[in-house]
Write an enzyme that holds these catalytic residues in place. Structure first.
Site, PDB file in Angstrom:
ATOM      1  N   PRO A 104      30.072   2.951  -9.618  1.00 34.74           N
ATOM      2  CA  PRO A 104      30.572   1.992 -10.613  1.00 34.74           C
ATOM      3  C   PRO A 104      31.479   0.946  -9.983  1.00 34.74           C
ATOM      4  CG  PRO A 104      31.488   4.193 -10.989  1.00 34.74           C
ATOM      5  CD  PRO A 104      30.475   4.326  -9.895  1.00 34.74           C
ATOM      6  N   GLU A 131      33.977  12.538  -7.686  1.00 39.04           N
ATOM      7  CA  GLU A 131      34.697  11.251  -7.615  1.00 39.04           C
ATOM      8  C   GLU A 131      34.113  10.338  -6.551  1.00 39.04           C
ATOM      9  OE1 GLU A 131      37.173  10.441  -9.857  1.00 39.04           O
ATOM     10  OE2 GLU A 131      36.477  12.334 -10.731  1.00 39.04           O
ATOM     11  N   ARG A 173       8.395  -2.226  -9.369  1.00 40.63           N
ATOM     12  CA  ARG A 173       7.483  -3.069 -10.147  1.00 40.63           C
ATOM     13  C   ARG A 173       7.327  -4.465  -9.539  1.00 40.63           C
ATOM     14  NH1 ARG A 173       9.853  -6.412 -13.675  1.00 40.63           N
ATOM     15  NH2 ARG A 173       8.234  -6.423 -15.272  1.00 40.63           N
ATOM     16  N   ASP A 188       9.438 -12.658 -16.678  1.00 39.86           N
ATOM     17  CA  ASP A 188      10.463 -11.691 -17.075  1.00 39.86           C
ATOM     18  C   ASP A 188      11.771 -12.398 -17.374  1.00 39.86           C
ATOM     19  OD1 ASP A 188       8.802  -9.609 -16.488  1.00 39.86           O
ATOM     20  OD2 ASP A 188       9.828  -9.012 -14.641  1.00 39.86           O
TER      21      ASP A 188
END
Ligand code: ADE
Length: 285
Positions: A104, A131, A173, A188
């Protein structure tokens, strides 16, 4: 493309055998190898974590199993991917394996990053639990490969495995031959090109009337110009509602006269720099 994933939950990556990614692997376009990090532990309990130096909550992943796993996988990288982050493929791009570290606290993963990764021949993913991984692991391998610390969004998951599934699908993809129709990712949302700043609008299929709800008439006629304009207007409307930041950031040359007319209808106007924003006083959702 070769993909390695090192994890303490190999079963979590089972979806890589399904659908588009699984089919690409079956067809030989991908060589996916999922490894159990605990295979590189040497104690009876197969320990992969320990308490953090400096104190604090949670546990930190020990560097030794990661080091042994990465050494082994890097030694086995495909021959066309030299283990040298400064190597050049002659086409201008630095080659070699890319170590993708989901976290993150990474840089945002985006369609642009997916396209950059799709251009490489060997990706190694290191999804962490607890962590995170002892920092020295990233430092060590940054000297031997390109390291990308990537976040899939501003929320905290329990581990990096779900982000690996997300990133692998977005990358695979884009590989040549994976999608049936070579055109099918050109439009897209977020792809480079004419629709770069727009989200895709609504789509319809048969029947023409469902529960009394009709497919918009323009889509049933064969007028390609009218259909293109209708799609573009709906893409503009959806982007204004869901992602006004994308419209505001788009350079002025993104907009044709029809776009400008429709943006004005939506209550948007161009500012001194030519970029569009909501007219002062116009209600922004
Ligand atoms: N690990 C936990 N949360 C994550 C996120 N948002 N992106 C990437 N890896 C993660």
């Amino acid at each position: 493309m070769r993909l390695d994933v090192i994890t303490i939950f190999p079963e979590y990556l089972a979806p890589l055998r399904l659908s588009l990614v699984g089919r690409a692997a079956d067809r030989g376009l991908l060589d996916i190898r999922v490894h159990d990090l605990r295979a590189w532990t040497h104690d009876r309990h197969h320990t992969v974590d320990d308490t953090p130096y400096g104190g604090g909550p949670g546990m930190v992943m020990k560097p030794e199993p990661w080091g042994e796993a990465l050494d082994e996988i890097l030694a086995d990288t495909p021959v066309d991917t030299p283990i040298d982050p400064d190597a050049d493929d002659g086409g201008g791009g630095a080659r070699g394996p890319v170590l993708v570290v989901p976290t993150p606290s990474g840089r945002p993963f985006s369609q642009e990053v997916a396209a950059e990764l799709a251009d490489r021949s060997h990706l190694i993913f290191t999804p962490a639990r607890y962590e995170g991984i002892d920092r020295r692991v990233v430092e060590e391998y940054a000297e031997r490969a390109e390291v990308r610390e990537l976040s899939i969004g501003d929320y905290v998951l329990a581990g990096g495995e779900a982000p690996v599934l997300v990133m692998v699908e977005a990358v695979v993809r884009l590989l040549p031959g994976v999608l049936g129709n070579a055109e099918s990712h050109r439009d897209d949302s977020f792809a480079a090109g004419s629709m770069a700043h727009l989200l895709e609008g609504p789509v319809y299929t048969k029947p023409p009337v469902w529960r009394g709800r009709e497919v918009p008439q323009v889509l049933l006629g064969g007028h390609h110009g009218h259909i293109a304009r209708w799609r573009r207007d709906h893409a503009l409307r959806r982007t204004a509602e869901h992602r006004p930041d994308l419209l505001r950031a788009a350079p002025p040359e993104s907009w044709d006269p029809g776009d400008r007319r429709f943006l004005a209808e939506l209550g948007w106007e161009s500012g001194p720099d030519g970029r569009f924003g909501p007219r002062p006083g116009a209600v922004e959702e």
